[in-house]
Write an enzyme that holds these catalytic residues in place. Structure first.
Site, short mmCIF file in Angstrom:
data_model
loop_
_atom_site.label_atom_id
_atom_site.label_comp_id
_atom_site.label_asym_id
_atom_site.label_seq_id
_atom_site.Cartn_x
_atom_site.Cartn_y
_atom_site.Cartn_z
N ASP A 36 31.09 112.05 51.48
CA ASP A 36 32.46 112.34 51.04
C ASP A 36 33.09 111.19 50.26
OD1 ASP A 36 32.59 110.65 53.14
OD2 ASP A 36 34.14 111.74 54.25
N HIS A 242 18.03 97.81 29.61
CA HIS A 242 19.15 98.29 30.44
C HIS A 242 19.04 97.76 31.86
CE1 HIS A 242 19.90 101.83 27.46
NE2 HIS A 242 20.44 100.70 27.07
N ASP A 259 25.23 91.25 28.79
CA ASP A 259 25.80 92.32 27.97
C ASP A 259 26.93 92.92 28.79
OD1 ASP A 259 26.40 94.63 26.54
OD2 ASP A 259 24.30 95.13 26.15
N ASP A 270 32.04 95.62 23.79
CA ASP A 270 30.59 95.63 24.08
C ASP A 270 29.97 94.36 23.48
OD1 ASP A 270 27.97 96.27 24.58
OD2 ASP A 270 27.87 97.93 23.15
N HIS A 349 15.16 98.44 19.51
CA HIS A 349 16.33 99.32 19.55
C HIS A 349 17.06 99.29 18.21
CE1 HIS A 349 18.90 95.77 20.00
NE2 HIS A 349 18.13 95.36 21.00
N HIS A 353 25.95 100.61 17.03
CA HIS A 353 26.48 101.96 17.29
C HIS A 353 27.99 101.94 17.16
CE1 HIS A 353 27.65 100.38 21.26
NE2 HIS A 353 26.46 99.79 21.28
N HIS A 360 29.14 103.95 23.56
CA HIS A 360 28.34 104.55 22.47
C HIS A 360 29.21 105.69 21.96
CE1 HIS A 360 24.44 102.93 24.48
NE2 HIS A 360 25.12 102.01 23.86
N GLU A 383 23.99 94.33 16.88
CA GLU A 383 23.35 93.72 18.04
C GLU A 383 21.83 93.59 17.91
OE1 GLU A 383 23.33 96.34 21.54
OE2 GLU A 383 24.70 97.66 20.46
N TYR A 387 12.73 90.52 22.00
CA TYR A 387 12.33 90.56 23.41
C TYR A 387 10.82 90.42 23.46
CZ TYR A 387 16.81 92.95 22.97
OH TYR A 387 18.08 93.28 22.63
N ARG A 404 19.55 88.78 22.85
CA ARG A 404 20.33 89.73 22.04
C ARG A 404 21.67 89.07 21.75
NH1 ARG A 404 19.71 93.89 24.82
NH2 ARG A 404 21.56 94.08 26.12
N GLU A 406 25.43 90.31 20.29
CA GLU A 406 26.16 91.55 19.96
C GLU A 406 27.63 91.28 19.74
OE1 GLU A 406 26.08 94.53 23.10
OE2 GLU A 406 26.63 96.09 21.66
N1 GLY Z 1 25.90 97.76 26.30
C1 GLY Z 1 25.18 98.82 25.74
C2 GLY Z 1 24.81 98.55 24.36
O1 GLY Z 1 24.84 97.42 23.93
O2 GLY Z 1 24.55 99.44 23.58
MN MN Z 2 26.05 97.93 22.20
MN MN Z 3 26.00 95.90 24.75
#
Ligand code: GLY
Ligand code: MN
Ligand code: MN
Length: 440
Positions: A36, A242, A259, A270, A349, A353, A360, A383, A387, A404, A406
């Site tokens: 619950d 992720h 991130d 982000d 990747h 975005h 996203h 970004e 890796y 990374r 970003e």
């Molecule tokens: N934090 C998710 C991305 O960078 O797309």
């Molecule tokens: Mn991102």
């Molecule tokens: Mn990100």
């Protein structure tokens, strides 16, 4: 965000719909976490965009029928109920909601089904987001069926279903001045949180300690929640795109990739920064880091009206591939490596975005199969990353490094505004900032 902005969005939607249309936008519902208990409630982004109403299980119904002079906004929401409110929290109730959110009409949820049948009667088209919300779909089809089954009462069921997202996604892609203010603020809070994590990092601390510092800083600066699951990946955890376990000890000599971005009044930031736990990059880490940064800065030169994400991506890919060749991580000719996409083992990747109410965010990336041109008011992330898996077939000195970087960019008339500029980024800046904080 004020009611006039929400009302103006509803008017824009109503005039973009075909004549004689009704639109149905459901709010989000609570989602069970276990038994619950529920996950933290997050309003549906479309519903928020058009109403600002913060409660679960509500519905917004809009019509541009001439019998409403082309504009009607109706809210259905939970009724006031003293007992439920003691247990589950305050409810605005329809009467108050109509005033507070400047809506044409508001009713309790109990009236939803029969009122929706009446509202829908006589419209030609119904706009909603097919497949987005099962409950909404069931209700819509039930109401349509009631109308179709009642020919003798001269009801007229709508005959076409349209996807409201075609209009709404395009609206959401272009941020208004008021939205840009909120996004700048979400970015500024998130910048401070990243600085806090750099200040706090030390060998022996855990990844989740950095996560806690970041979330604490978000809250202290006015953003109660992160916009998405915070990633704190130290060492080779940074190679898991992720990664959210965030439960390993930080080791001096490793990098840590963070991130993280807050959500401020619905809008996401982000940001990713990667920095050494010790405050000093090793020569190998510095070489790879500089390469990712060079790729990002090269991509930035293509962030301007008329350019597009493909042009920026091609530039980043060229820099990364040439850099990996120079370091001996790839071999052969630049053109061949780009053509056979060998860089994808290390940069797997996309470059970025759209960003907005959703991290996203919505909005088409292509129009008629072609990459869409950037226009002022769009906000996106850039970004790039490299890796190198712990078992990659490269010299051991490169293995297990993940980087990374970003940032969040608003397209302007002249080029872009980097909303996340304030988070230390160059090697010099990061090392100087961490040294200055005293723990390093
Ligand atoms: N934090 C998710 C991305 O960078 O797309
Ligand atoms: Mn991102
Ligand atoms: Mn990100």
């Amino acid at each position: 965000m004020c009611n006039t902005e929400f009302a103006a969005r509803r008017e824009t939607l109503l005039s973009a719909m075909l004549a004689n249309s009704l639109c149905i936008i459901p709010a989000a519902s609570l989602v069970t976490r276990s038994r619950d208990t529920e996950y933290l409630f997050r309003q549906d982004s479309y519903f928020h965009y058009l109403s600002g109403f913060p409660e679960p299980d509500a519905w917004l119904v809009l019509s541009n029928h001439e019998r409403y002079a082309g504009s009607l906004s109706v809210l259905f929401c939970l009724e006031k109920d003293p007992l439920s409110e003691i247990w589950q929290g305050r409810r605005c109730g329809p009467q108050q909601a109509q005033k507070d959110f400047a809506l044409g009409q508001a009713f309790g949820l109990m009236e939803l089904e029969h009122k929706l049948v009446d509202l829908m009667d006589g419209h030609q088209h119904v706009y909603f987001a097919q497949g987005h919300n099962e409950k909404a779909e069931q209700l819509l089809f039930t109401c349509l069926q009631v109308l179709r089954d009642a020919p003798k009462q001269s009801k007229q069921a709508p005959t076409s279903l349209m996807d409201v997202r075609v209009i709404l996604d395009e609206m959401r892609l272009f941020k208004s001045d008021a939205e840009i203010v909120l996004m700048r603020h979400a970015a500024a809070i998130s910048v401070e949180a990243h600085k806090q994590a750099m200040t706090y990092a030390q060998g022996g601390k855990n990844e989740y300690h950095l996560e806690a510092q970041i979330h604490h800083q978000f809250a202290m600066l006015g953003a109660k929640n992160p916009a998405y699951g915070t990633i704190v990946g130290s060492g080779d955890n940074a190679c898991i795109l992720h990664y959210t376990e965030n439960n390993q000890s930080l080791i001096e000599g490793d990098l840590v990739l963070i991130d993280a971005g807050c959500e401020y009044l619905g809008y996401a930031a982000d940001i990713t920064r990667t920095f050494p736990v010790s405050g000093r990059f090793s020569p190998q880490q510095a070489q790879l880091y500089q390469l990712v940064l060079d790729a990002q800065l090269a991509a930035f030169t293509y962030i301007k009206p008329g350019s597009n994400i493909k042009l920026a991506t091609d530039q980043a890919v060229k820099v990364i591939t040439q850099g990996l060749l120079d370091l001996g991580i790839l071999s052969g000719q630049l053109g061949d490596n780009i053509a056979n996409q060998s860089f994808r083992e290390f940069f797997m990747h996309g470059l970025g975005h759209w960003l907005g109410l959703d991290v996203h965010d919505v909005g088409n990336y292509k129009i008629d199969g072609l990459d869409r041109a950037f226009e002022p008011g769009m906000v996106l992330t850039i970004e790039p990353g490299i890796y190198i898996a712990p078992d990659a077939k490269v010299e051991p000195q490169w293995q297990g490094i993940g980087i990374r970087i970003e940032d969040n960019l608003l397209i302007t008339e002249k080029g872009y505004e980097n909303l996340t500029q304030g988070a230390p980024k160059s090697i010099l800046e990061i090392e100087a900032f961490m040294a200055q904080q005293g723990q390093h």
